[in-house]
Scaffold this active site. Structure first.
Site, short mmCIF file in Angstrom:
data_model
loop_
_atom_site.label_atom_id
_atom_site.label_comp_id
_atom_site.label_asym_id
_atom_site.label_seq_id
_atom_site.Cartn_x
_atom_site.Cartn_y
_atom_site.Cartn_z
N ARG A 104 0.81 -1.21 0.00
CA ARG A 104 0.00 0.00 0.00
C ARG A 104 0.84 1.25 0.00
NH1 ARG A 104 -3.86 1.79 5.03
NH2 ARG A 104 -2.02 2.90 5.70
N CYS A 106 -0.09 5.35 0.86
CA CYS A 106 -1.15 6.20 1.38
C CYS A 106 -0.59 7.61 1.47
CB CYS A 106 -1.61 5.71 2.76
SG CYS A 106 -3.07 6.57 3.37
#
Length: 128
Positions: A104, A106
């Site tokens: 991920r 972010c």
């Protein structure tokens, strides 16, 4: 050859793009906003409610392609304010867990479409 992914269970694109594209055994989703697909309005509430709806919309696009939340390899998450990071992570963990959570990124974005608090996109493999 690429295949356009479309489902009425996720918001229609608000610009010149697809909800997602499949290529071979991979699917690439566009960023999913926290919009109700029927009304095209934001869900009521704050970051947690918007995060939950964005992830529900992401799930709908993935499932239309033959993928699933379990087959997500990478997400990119955009927040309008990094002060919402912890609250976003609570909802994200409910959906993806921690043991096999996807890779991920972010980041905080200066401004998201329609002034959303969150937007989430994913890359996944299509379940065979």
């Amino acid at each position: 050859m690429k295949t356009k992914i479309h489902t009425d269970l996720a918001p229609a694109a608000i610009g010149p793009y697809s909800q997602g594209l499949a290529f071979k055994d991979m699917v690439f989703t566009s960023g999913q906003l926290p919009l109700d697909p029927k009304t095209m309005a934001f869900v009521e509430g704050g970051i947690k409610e918007q995060a939950r709806k964005s992830l529900e919309n992401l799930k709908a696009v993935l499932e239309e392609s033959g993928a699933s939340l379990d087959s997500v390899l990478k997400t990119t998450c955009f927040l309008s304010d990094m002060e919402n990071f912890a609250a976003f992570n609570e909802v994200y963990t409910e959906v993806f867990g921690t043991e096999n959570a996807p890779a991920r990124s972010c980041v905080e974005a200066a401004r998201l479409p329609k002034d959303a608090l969150v937007e989430v996109e994913a890359i996944a493999f299509i379940n065979q």
